[in-house]
Design a protein around this motif. Structure first.
Motif, PDB file in Angstrom:
ATOM      1  N   ILE A  58      46.411  28.464   7.537  1.00 32.42           N
ATOM      2  CA  ILE A  58      45.088  28.141   7.909  1.00 32.42           C
ATOM      3  C   ILE A  58      44.362  27.879   6.440  1.00 32.42           C
ATOM      4  CG2 ILE A  58      42.831  28.913   8.705  1.00 32.42           C
ATOM      5  CD1 ILE A  58      44.308  30.362  10.883  1.00 32.42           C
ATOM      6  N   ALA A  59      44.588  29.059   5.452  1.00 33.78           N
ATOM      7  CA  ALA A  59      43.802  28.813   4.291  1.00 33.78           C
ATOM      8  C   ALA A  59      44.321  27.478   3.432  1.00 33.78           C
ATOM      9  CB  ALA A  59      43.998  30.157   3.453  1.00 33.78           C
ATOM     10  N   ASN A  60      45.654  27.346   3.411  1.00 31.53           N
ATOM     11  CA  ASN A  60      46.131  26.357   2.465  1.00 31.53           C
ATOM     12  C   ASN A  60      46.013  24.784   3.266  1.00 31.53           C
ATOM     13  OD1 ASN A  60      47.768  27.068   0.046  1.00 31.53           O
ATOM     14  ND2 ASN A  60      48.120  28.531   1.484  1.00 31.53           N
ATOM     15  N   ARG A  61      45.974  24.892   4.553  1.00 32.10           N
ATOM     16  CA  ARG A  61      46.118  23.801   5.231  1.00 32.10           C
ATOM     17  C   ARG A  61      44.278  23.324   5.311  1.00 32.10           C
ATOM     18  NH1 ARG A  61      48.257  19.460   8.695  1.00 32.10           N
ATOM     19  NH2 ARG A  61      46.292  18.350   9.505  1.00 32.10           N
ATOM     20  N   PHE A  62      43.512  24.014   4.868  1.00 36.26           N
ATOM     21  CA  PHE A  62      42.271  23.799   4.746  1.00 36.26           C
ATOM     22  C   PHE A  62      41.967  22.596   3.559  1.00 36.26           C
ATOM     23  CE2 PHE A  62      37.766  24.210   2.893  1.00 36.26           C
ATOM     24  CZ  PHE A  62      37.144  23.980   3.941  1.00 36.26           C
ATOM     25  N   HIS A  63      42.866  22.843   2.587  1.00 37.86           N
ATOM     26  CA  HIS A  63      42.808  21.851   1.260  1.00 37.86           C
ATOM     27  C   HIS A  63      43.030  20.509   1.705  1.00 37.86           C
ATOM     28  CE1 HIS A  63      42.581  21.128  -2.903  1.00 37.86           C
ATOM     29  NE2 HIS A  63      43.699  20.509  -3.027  1.00 37.86           N
ATOM     30  N   TYR A  64      43.888  20.366   2.762  1.00 41.31           N
ATOM     31  CA  TYR A  64      44.304  19.004   3.392  1.00 41.31           C
ATOM     32  C   TYR A  64      42.833  18.561   4.050  1.00 41.31           C
ATOM     33  CZ  TYR A  64      46.114  15.365   6.522  1.00 41.31           C
ATOM     34  OH  TYR A  64      46.285  14.415   7.024  1.00 41.31           O
ATOM     35  N   GLN A  65      42.535  19.476   4.942  1.00 41.94           N
ATOM     36  CA  GLN A  65      41.426  18.995   5.857  1.00 41.94           C
ATOM     37  C   GLN A  65      40.110  18.530   5.023  1.00 41.94           C
ATOM     38  OE1 GLN A  65      43.733  19.778   8.930  1.00 41.94           O
ATOM     39  NE2 GLN A  65      41.338  19.075   9.189  1.00 41.94           N
ATOM     40  N   ARG A  66      39.740  19.288   3.960  1.00 44.33           N
ATOM     41  CA  ARG A  66      38.789  18.982   3.219  1.00 44.33           C
ATOM     42  C   ARG A  66      38.550  17.830   2.437  1.00 44.33           C
ATOM     43  NH1 ARG A  66      38.465  23.701  -1.385  1.00 44.33           N
ATOM     44  NH2 ARG A  66      36.148  23.133  -1.205  1.00 44.33           N
ATOM     45  N   HIS A  67      40.012  17.167   2.375  1.00 39.62           N
ATOM     46  CA  HIS A  67      39.995  15.897   1.786  1.00 39.62           C
ATOM     47  C   HIS A  67      40.311  14.741   2.759  1.00 39.62           C
ATOM     48  CE1 HIS A  67      41.060  18.381  -1.783  1.00 39.62           C
ATOM     49  NE2 HIS A  67      40.686  17.284  -2.636  1.00 39.62           N
ATOM     50  N   ILE A  68      40.225  15.023   4.037  1.00 34.62           N
ATOM     51  CA  ILE A  68      40.258  13.828   5.257  1.00 34.62           C
ATOM     52  C   ILE A  68      39.067  12.964   4.865  1.00 34.62           C
ATOM     53  CG2 ILE A  68      40.226  13.224   7.239  1.00 34.62           C
ATOM     54  CD1 ILE A  68      42.114  15.791   7.884  1.00 34.62           C
ATOM     55  N   PRO A  69      37.888  13.191   4.792  1.00 33.50           N
ATOM     56  CA  PRO A  69      36.856  12.248   4.595  1.00 33.50           C
ATOM     57  C   PRO A  69      36.825  11.527   3.236  1.00 33.50           C
ATOM     58  CG  PRO A  69      36.009  14.511   4.598  1.00 33.50           C
ATOM     59  CD  PRO A  69      37.411  14.782   5.003  1.00 33.50           C
ATOM     60  N   VAL A  70      37.610  12.433   2.332  1.00 34.84           N
ATOM     61  CA  VAL A  70      37.535  11.691   0.902  1.00 34.84           C
ATOM     62  C   VAL A  70      38.467  10.635   0.945  1.00 34.84           C
ATOM     63  CG1 VAL A  70      38.336  12.107  -1.327  1.00 34.84           C
ATOM     64  CG2 VAL A  70      37.156  13.916  -0.341  1.00 34.84           C
ATOM     65  N   LYS A  71      39.666  10.684   1.722  1.00 40.81           N
ATOM     66  CA  LYS A  71      40.656   9.669   1.771  1.00 40.81           C
ATOM     67  C   LYS A  71      40.056   8.318   2.574  1.00 40.81           C
ATOM     68  CE  LYS A  71      42.814  10.082   6.012  1.00 40.81           C
ATOM     69  NZ  LYS A  71      42.634   9.328   7.312  1.00 40.81           N
ATOM     70  N   ASP A  72      39.315   9.024   3.703  1.00 35.69           N
ATOM     71  CA  ASP A  72      38.821   7.973   4.553  1.00 35.69           C
ATOM     72  C   ASP A  72      37.739   7.037   3.850  1.00 35.69           C
ATOM     73  OD1 ASP A  72      40.160   7.917   7.031  1.00 35.69           O
ATOM     74  OD2 ASP A  72      39.106   9.878   7.629  1.00 35.69           O
ATOM     75  N   ALA A  73      37.042   7.656   2.870  1.00 36.57           N
ATOM     76  CA  ALA A  73      35.746   7.059   2.199  1.00 36.57           C
ATOM     77  C   ALA A  73      36.663   5.848   1.178  1.00 36.57           C
ATOM     78  CB  ALA A  73      35.052   8.086   1.452  1.00 36.57           C
ATOM     79  N   LEU A  74      37.740   6.139   0.642  1.00 37.42           N
ATOM     80  CA  LEU A  74      38.533   5.354  -0.155  1.00 37.42           C
ATOM     81  C   LEU A  74      38.951   4.217   0.674  1.00 37.42           C
ATOM     82  CD1 LEU A  74      40.587   8.214  -2.318  1.00 37.42           C
ATOM     83  CD2 LEU A  74      38.721   6.525  -3.101  1.00 37.42           C
ATOM     84  N   ILE A  75      39.364   4.621   1.856  1.00 34.48           N
ATOM     85  CA  ILE A  75      39.993   3.388   2.731  1.00 34.48           C
ATOM     86  C   ILE A  75      38.827   2.554   3.225  1.00 34.48           C
ATOM     87  CG2 ILE A  75      41.080   3.041   5.039  1.00 34.48           C
ATOM     88  CD1 ILE A  75      42.618   5.462   4.813  1.00 34.48           C
ATOM     89  N   LEU A  76      37.632   3.225   3.449  1.00 36.46           N
ATOM     90  CA  LEU A  76      36.659   2.385   3.942  1.00 36.46           C
ATOM     91  C   LEU A  76      36.154   1.120   2.881  1.00 36.46           C
ATOM     92  CD1 LEU A  76      33.385   4.013   5.663  1.00 36.46           C
ATOM     93  CD2 LEU A  76      33.117   2.569   3.706  1.00 36.46           C
ATOM     94  N   ALA A  77      36.178   1.931   1.499  1.00 37.78           N
ATOM     95  CA  ALA A  77      35.723   0.978   0.431  1.00 37.78           C
ATOM     96  C   ALA A  77      36.651  -0.260   0.380  1.00 37.78           C
ATOM     97  CB  ALA A  77      35.883   1.740  -0.670  1.00 37.78           C
TER      98      ALA A  77
END
Length: 247
Positions: A58-77
């Protein structure tokens, strides 16, 4: 050297797959390489994880979770079309929320709390396993540097997410009753969101990948994303006890 033929095709070029053939190949990648097959996920769903192992995930997977909107912002751009940008923006809202206390990231924090983790244990990136950081950074950089087709195709792991979430909800309720069921809200929300997002991304890939080269890039992008998720679990599975937490 490629030359034009009488029927307008170019000799030396490979015929593209039909849209349905492309879809079949993409689904085959997910069926063969999605991380539901990873030994750690198998043990999780069979109820074989200790509380410490589950908290480490749970703790380590959160590092992935918090970057999901970051990668989606990069795609959106990368999108020129305002309609596409508006549609993809929904994914960022799904994770960041419309307001404080809302969204997928908040629900993951509540999952951590239900498992006995403090928010600081999840948000402190210095506790994240090195292998997890490398996997997440690799995926974010892929979305930053590759064309829109590749980045969107990589997101097609969403096609397999609803079934995984249903399996995970049932496993947590059966095998880990010490985690309050309210903490499973993230998984429940992703059943519908994952199916919707997967269908949307598949439609874009089917429309954009017209040449064999583009289609093969799309398949390779999805395989890469499966490798990212697999590598993340490798790191968690082999990590020291308490990695990512205060234990």
């Amino acid at each position: 050297m490629s030359t034009a033929t009488l029927d307008g095709t170019v000799s030396g070029e490979r015929e593209p797959w039909t849209a349905d053939e492309l879809t079949e190949r993409l689904r085959a990648v997910s069926a063969e390489r999605y991380h539901d097959r990873h030994p750690f996920n198998v043990r999780m769903h069979e109820g074989d994880l200790s509380p410490g192992e589950l908290r480490r995930w749970i703790a380590n997977r959160f590092h992935y979770q918090r970057h999901i909107p970051v990668k989606d912002a990069l795609i959106l751009a990368k999108f020129d079309d305002p309609g596409l940008r508006r549609g993809w923006l929904r994914r960022i809202r799904d994770h960041d929320g419309e307001r404080p206390g809302d969204g997928g990231i908040e629900r993951w924090l509540r999952l951590g709390e239900a498992a006995g983790l403090g928010r600081d244990e999840l948000t402190d990136a210095s506790r994240t396993l090195p292998g997890v950081r490398l996997a997440v950074e690799g995926y974010v950089n892929f979305c930053r540097l590759r064309p829109a087709l590749d980045a969107v195709a990589a997101s097609l792991t969403e096609l397999s997410a609803p079934d995984l979430m249903r399996t995970r909800i049932a496993a947590f309720e059966k095998h880990y009753p010490w985690i309050d069921t309210d903490g499973l809200a993230y998984f429940r929300g992703r059943v519908e969101q994952g199916g919707r997002d997967g269908r949307e991304a598949l439609g874009l890939v089917r429309a954009w990948a017209r040449t064999r080269e583009q289609q093969e890039r799309a398949v390779a992008a999805l395989a890469f994303k499966c490798d990212v998720l697999w590598a993340l679990l490798d790191a968690v599975d082999r990590g020291p006890a308490g990695a990512g937490t205060k234990e």
